[in-house]
Design an enzyme around this catalytic site. Sequence first.
Site, short mmCIF file in Angstrom:
data_model
loop_
_atom_site.label_atom_id
_atom_site.label_comp_id
_atom_site.label_asym_id
_atom_site.label_seq_id
_atom_site.Cartn_x
_atom_site.Cartn_y
_atom_site.Cartn_z
N TYR A 47 9.04 -1.57 -49.32
CA TYR A 47 7.78 -2.31 -49.28
C TYR A 47 6.64 -1.37 -49.62
O TYR A 47 6.59 -0.22 -49.16
CB TYR A 47 7.56 -2.92 -47.89
N ASP A 74 -8.81 -0.23 -46.08
CA ASP A 74 -8.16 -1.41 -46.64
C ASP A 74 -9.12 -2.59 -46.65
O ASP A 74 -9.00 -3.53 -45.87
CB ASP A 74 -6.91 -1.73 -45.81
N ASP A 79 -2.71 -8.07 -52.36
CA ASP A 79 -3.98 -8.47 -51.74
C ASP A 79 -4.33 -9.93 -52.08
O ASP A 79 -3.50 -10.80 -51.92
CB ASP A 79 -5.10 -7.51 -52.14
N ARG A 113 1.02 -15.12 -48.41
CA ARG A 113 0.65 -14.67 -47.08
C ARG A 113 -0.51 -15.52 -46.58
O ARG A 113 -1.48 -15.74 -47.32
CB ARG A 113 0.25 -13.19 -47.11
N GLU A 147 0.94 -13.90 -41.15
CA GLU A 147 0.42 -12.65 -40.60
C GLU A 147 -0.02 -12.81 -39.15
O GLU A 147 -0.52 -13.85 -38.74
CB GLU A 147 -0.76 -12.17 -41.46
#
Length: 308
Positions: free
Chosen positions: A48, A62, A91, A161, A191
């Site tokens: 990953y 981030d 992202d 996600r 998440e």
Amino acid sequence: MLYSTTTAQQKRRALREMLTPGAARQFPGTFTPLSVPLIEEKGFDGVYISGAVLANELGLPDVGLTTLTEVAHRAGQIARATNLPALVDADTGFGEPMNVARTVQELEDAGLAGCHIEDQFNPKRCGHLDGKNMVDLQTATRRIAAAAQGRRDEDFLIMARTDLRAVEGLDAAIDRAKALIDAGADAIFPEAMKDLSEFEAVCAAVDVPVLANMTEFGKSALFTRQQLADAGVAMIIYPVTSLRAAMGAIERTLDTLTAHGTQEPAVAEMMTRARLYELVDYEAYNTFDTGIFNFEVPDVHSPSGTDH
């Protein structure tokens, strides 16, 4: 030697075949090609590549500062160094729907097996921080639809996600996950789940593979592989584990150097020269050119001496 012997298409097919409910395939995170032979050697299922880790490696937080070029380049270097499939964090897709489609194609060209795209605003926040801003349902589904439409290899995994759990609750996150699947997502990354029952609920509600994020210091407890398998999870990522371990070791070694004036007390904890040469397959290059390999590699098990 050089790069993997498995093609990108073979890796993509392998990823799809391994992601079954309850398989709980383990994908350790990495930030460097050097570590992927270790991940492969230890018997893990895949690799990953975290967007947070790639940003941190550049000395950045981030918050969406990295570019598609930076992510595709580094992720490609990592993917080429292993026969395992590599999943990368894309992202928010690096722009509007057309940019998302290009993102997928660039990642395909870089040799990745799949990517995940999230439903936050850009600039985004780490998934386990508070105060996240979410895009509306139409924007979220358009991103995934664009990713699926832009894909040229049907085996390239498009994972959606959703960070909606922390903002609107579990039921809203499940509803969004279903909409993202309808838009073309092959897998779901919910998440910041609160506990195992929430993973179970998501896995029961959707008919695609579900990912569990086991990041340290986050919203979710660090459940075992068996616990997540029992909940129905198909894939587990450990996104920042290797970076945190490496940086912790670097900091401790620098403290030793400061305190003692030498690194000698820390040497026993370091990887030996022989083991490093083994990871980069130094000896195999002799097959191609003895001029670059004209010495004996130290014994990998030697505890001391010049092999450090």
